[in-house]
Design a protein around this motif. Structure first.
Motif, PDB file in Angstrom:
ATOM      1  N   VAL A   1      28.032  27.926  11.845  1.00  0.00           N
ATOM      2  CA  VAL A   1      28.159  26.478  10.757  1.00  0.00           C
ATOM      3  C   VAL A   1      26.722  26.858   9.971  1.00  0.00           C
ATOM      4  N   LYS A   2      27.238  26.151   8.879  1.00  0.00           N
ATOM      5  CA  LYS A   2      26.555  26.538   7.869  1.00  0.00           C
ATOM      6  C   LYS A   2      25.593  25.003   7.505  1.00  0.00           C
ATOM      7  N   ILE A   3      25.008  25.289   6.142  1.00  0.00           N
ATOM      8  CA  ILE A   3      24.243  24.385   5.582  1.00  0.00           C
ATOM      9  C   ILE A   3      24.994  23.820   4.335  1.00  0.00           C
ATOM     10  N   LEU A   4      25.285  22.679   4.657  1.00  0.00           N
ATOM     11  CA  LEU A   4      26.113  22.011   2.418  1.00  0.00           C
ATOM     12  C   LEU A   4      25.678  21.117   2.035  1.00  0.00           C
ATOM     13  N   GLU A   5      25.424  21.374   0.659  1.00  0.00           N
ATOM     14  CA  GLU A   5      24.666  20.573  -0.079  1.00  0.00           C
ATOM     15  C   GLU A   5      25.926  19.975  -0.847  1.00  0.00           C
ATOM     16  N   PHE A   6      26.004  18.671  -0.368  1.00  0.00           N
ATOM     17  CA  PHE A   6      26.803  17.247  -0.957  1.00  0.00           C
ATOM     18  C   PHE A   6      26.309  16.568  -2.119  1.00  0.00           C
ATOM     19  N   GLU A   7      25.624  16.251  -1.646  1.00  0.00           N
ATOM     20  CA  GLU A   7      25.182  15.354  -2.958  1.00  0.00           C
ATOM     21  C   GLU A   7      23.520  15.916  -4.239  1.00  0.00           C
ATOM     22  N   ARG A   8      23.843  16.316  -5.594  1.00  0.00           N
ATOM     23  CA  ARG A   8      21.835  16.384  -6.185  1.00  0.00           C
ATOM     24  C   ARG A   8      21.944  15.500  -7.546  1.00  0.00           C
TER      25      ARG A   8
ATOM     26  N   THR B   1      17.736  18.719  -0.289  1.00  0.00           N
ATOM     27  CA  THR B   1      17.103  17.243   0.215  1.00  0.00           C
ATOM     28  C   THR B   1      18.815  16.636   1.295  1.00  0.00           C
ATOM     29  N   ARG B   2      19.721  16.315   0.521  1.00  0.00           N
ATOM     30  CA  ARG B   2      20.811  16.028   0.930  1.00  0.00           C
ATOM     31  C   ARG B   2      21.658  16.856   1.673  1.00  0.00           C
ATOM     32  N   CYS B   3      21.763  17.332   2.607  1.00  0.00           N
ATOM     33  CA  CYS B   3      22.574  18.290   3.015  1.00  0.00           C
ATOM     34  C   CYS B   3      23.216  17.788   4.679  1.00  0.00           C
ATOM     35  N   ARG B   4      24.646  18.371   4.812  1.00  0.00           N
ATOM     36  CA  ARG B   4      25.112  18.206   6.299  1.00  0.00           C
ATOM     37  C   ARG B   4      25.331  20.149   6.737  1.00  0.00           C
ATOM     38  N   ASP B   5      26.111  19.571   8.364  1.00  0.00           N
ATOM     39  CA  ASP B   5      26.130  20.607   8.595  1.00  0.00           C
ATOM     40  C   ASP B   5      27.741  20.981   8.729  1.00  0.00           C
TER      41      ASP B   5
ATOM     42  N   PRO C   1      54.318  32.747  14.289  1.00  0.00           N
ATOM     43  CA  PRO C   1      53.138  31.413  13.651  1.00  0.00           C
ATOM     44  C   PRO C   1      52.463  31.246  12.364  1.00  0.00           C
ATOM     45  N   ARG C   2      52.301  29.886  11.770  1.00  0.00           N
ATOM     46  CA  ARG C   2      52.043  30.054  11.422  1.00  0.00           C
ATOM     47  C   ARG C   2      50.410  29.489  10.749  1.00  0.00           C
ATOM     48  N   SER C   3      49.308  29.754  10.512  1.00  0.00           N
ATOM     49  CA  SER C   3      47.939  29.233  10.173  1.00  0.00           C
ATOM     50  C   SER C   3      47.365  28.666   9.294  1.00  0.00           C
ATOM     51  N   MET C   4      46.077  27.593   9.098  1.00  0.00           N
ATOM     52  CA  MET C   4      45.656  26.942   8.363  1.00  0.00           C
ATOM     53  C   MET C   4      44.444  26.990   8.438  1.00  0.00           C
ATOM     54  N   LYS C   5      43.535  26.379   7.450  1.00  0.00           N
ATOM     55  CA  LYS C   5      42.395  26.706   7.427  1.00  0.00           C
ATOM     56  C   LYS C   5      41.471  25.220   8.410  1.00  0.00           C
ATOM     57  N   VAL C   6      40.429  24.444   8.609  1.00  0.00           N
ATOM     58  CA  VAL C   6      40.406  23.255   9.121  1.00  0.00           C
ATOM     59  C   VAL C   6      39.316  22.911   8.359  1.00  0.00           C
ATOM     60  N   ILE C   7      39.087  21.832   8.118  1.00  0.00           N
ATOM     61  CA  ILE C   7      37.161  22.412   7.004  1.00  0.00           C
ATOM     62  C   ILE C   7      36.638  21.394   8.255  1.00  0.00           C
ATOM     63  N   LEU C   8      35.617  21.061   9.104  1.00  0.00           N
ATOM     64  CA  LEU C   8      34.613  20.092   9.957  1.00  0.00           C
ATOM     65  C   LEU C   8      32.994  20.517   9.271  1.00  0.00           C
ATOM     66  N   GLU C   9      33.425  18.764   9.900  1.00  0.00           N
ATOM     67  CA  GLU C   9      32.028  18.569   8.692  1.00  0.00           C
ATOM     68  C   GLU C   9      30.790  17.294  10.215  1.00  0.00           C
ATOM     69  N   ASP C  10      29.521  17.442   9.899  1.00  0.00           N
ATOM     70  CA  ASP C  10      28.480  16.262  10.773  1.00  0.00           C
ATOM     71  C   ASP C  10      29.065  16.713  12.371  1.00  0.00           C
ATOM     72  N   ASP C  11      29.881  15.249  12.543  1.00  0.00           N
ATOM     73  CA  ASP C  11      29.509  15.623  14.268  1.00  0.00           C
ATOM     74  C   ASP C  11      30.876  16.418  14.973  1.00  0.00           C
ATOM     75  N   LEU C  12      31.833  16.512  14.011  1.00  0.00           N
ATOM     76  CA  LEU C  12      32.674  17.303  14.262  1.00  0.00           C
ATOM     77  C   LEU C  12      32.269  18.833  14.745  1.00  0.00           C
TER      78      LEU C  12
END
Length: 442
Positions: free
Chosen positions: A136-143, A194-198, A217-228
């Protein structure tokens, strides 16, 4: 979407959640943590039956409609909070998210296979098995940026399609027609964001039991944010509702741009948790008791009957079937005197000639096990290949523990017969050794 469509979608969704999810919102308002993220799971079928026009907008502009849903959910929560006669213990929560589930069962929306390029921009339901989870990383989504000329302050959002890179505008976006191209970041590198999310990335793979024979079987990446974030772990069977999107690294001169397809999740449903507890009705329990009652005098005969039904496509091989059955049944985890936990599950190494049924046992075990991942040499990493080579060296040491007579039988092999298993063992799929030699040695 134009302003009229946004207003319509917001009003319909606000009235919908106020009617169908009022109790869920009340429970969220009574929570003590105001900074946490709270989901409200909405059934898509019920929502679309309320207003079919919302369904058309949702299928055409899923990313924009989901943003409108979150805004309408906050307005509905504020209205419910203001209508409370005794609001003691209730407070407004800003981090509310509408999680869409229960899409209509049709090939256009529900997929059992990994989406392709033609599905980019669509909201889909994808079923798969988690094979990898990241930290789990911290993501800055706004500046916040300020124009150096007119001192206008504006917000720049991270671009998802460029791995959340902040792209400054070419000119000042103020209404005063300021054409300046020099800006100052108010949340500079020296200060903490100041504006970050999980943020977390997982990798899902197509379920093997749903594929045709011979398919990889094929695979793909899934992006999870916040409560997910942290809502699943490796080995879980998931149904993920989200938007199929593209992303690429920022452009560089003389560097080829590689585009990958990812699924930005809106809701994650863990399917294996639904059947985690084994429910046995009286009829099944009575059948189980009657079976062992009939073999009370000879329980080994009952065991052999069970083994005969295990992997029926392979004839005989009762010893191998017994080993596979014991691994599938598992054991009981125990804790020794020092407090160390000892697992109850055991490992199994199948060694034999090509065509002796090793893959049939693996496929059968993956089929009857609720949580399983079947992999091949193609999907193995270099670390697995190195481990397989080490396993072959261990097997060689095992052979060296036999007497000289038995080693002479092994020495009668031709050189090419001895080298063949070693080459096959580095493929990472299985450690192959001639079955006849093993039978001679044992």
């Amino acid at each position: 979407m134009n302003s009229d469509q946004v207003t319509l979608v917001g009003q319909v969704f606000e009235s919908y959640v106020s009617e169908y999810h009022k109790n869920d919102i009340l429970l969220i308002l009574k929570e003590s943590d105001e900074d946490a993220h709270y989901p409200v799971v909405v059934n898509a079928m019920t929502l679309f039956e309320t207003n079919m026009e919302i369904g058309e907008y949702f299928n055409a502009f899923p990313s924009e409609v989901l943003t409108v849903f979150d805004s309408a959910l906050r307005r509905s929560a504020l209205t419910i909070l203001q209508s409370l006669s005794q609001p003691e213990g209730a407070s407004m929560k800003q981090n509310l998210h509408a999680r869409i589930s229960g899409l209509p069962v049709c090939p256009e929306l529900v997929r059992e296979h990994i989406p392709k390029t033609k599905d980019v921009g669509h909201f889909l339901s994808v079923t798969g098995t988690v094979i990898r989870t990241s930290l789990v990383k911290i993501l800055e989504f706004e500046r916040d940026y300020m124009c150096n000329k007119c001192k206008h302050v504006f917000v720049v959002k991270a671009d998802f399609e460029q791995y959340y890179t902040f792209c400054r505008p070419s000119s000042c976006p103020s209404l005063e027609s300021c054409d300046s191209s020099k800006f100052t970041c108010l949340s500079g590198l020296s200060s903490s964001p100041t504006r970050c999310r999980d943020y977390q990335e997982i990798k899902i793979q197509e379920q093997v039991q749903r594929l045709s024979v011979g398919s990889i079987p094929r695979s793909m990446k899934v992006i999870l944010e916040d409560d997910l974030v942290d809502s699943c772990k490796s080995g879980d069977d998931l149904t993920i509702y989200g938007v199929v999107m593209q992303r690429w690294k920022p452009f560089q001169q003389d560097v080829r741009c590689e585009v990958e397809i990812v699924l930005k999740a809106n809701y994650v449903q863990v399917n294996n948790e639904q059947s985690a507890g084994i429910i046995m009705d009286e009829e099944v329990q009575k059948e189980f008791e009657d079976f062992w009652e009939s073999y009370k005098s000879d329980p080994f005969a009952g065991r052999n009957e069970i083994l005969a039904s295990l992997c029926p496509q392979v004839f005989g091989m009762y010893l191998v079937k017994l080993a596979v059955a014991m691994v599938l049944a598992g054991g009981i985890q125990r804790t020794d005197a020092t407090g160390t936990r000892v697992r109850g599950e055991s490992h199994l190494l199948l060694v034999g000639d090509p065509g002796t049924g090793k893959s049939q046992f693996l496929k059968y075990a993956a089929k009857i096990t609720p949580r399983s991942v079947l992999t091949t040499g193609i999907g193995s990493t270099s670390a697995a290949s190195r481990w397989s080579t080490q396993a072959w060296h261990l097997f060689e040491r095992f052979l060296c523990s036999f007497s000289m007579t038995q080693l002479k039988l092994f020495g009668k092999m031709l050189n090419n017969q001895y080298k063949c298993p070693r080459k096959r063992s580095t493929s990472g799929s299985k450690c192959i050794v001639d079955t006849s030699i093993i039978k001679t040695l044992t």
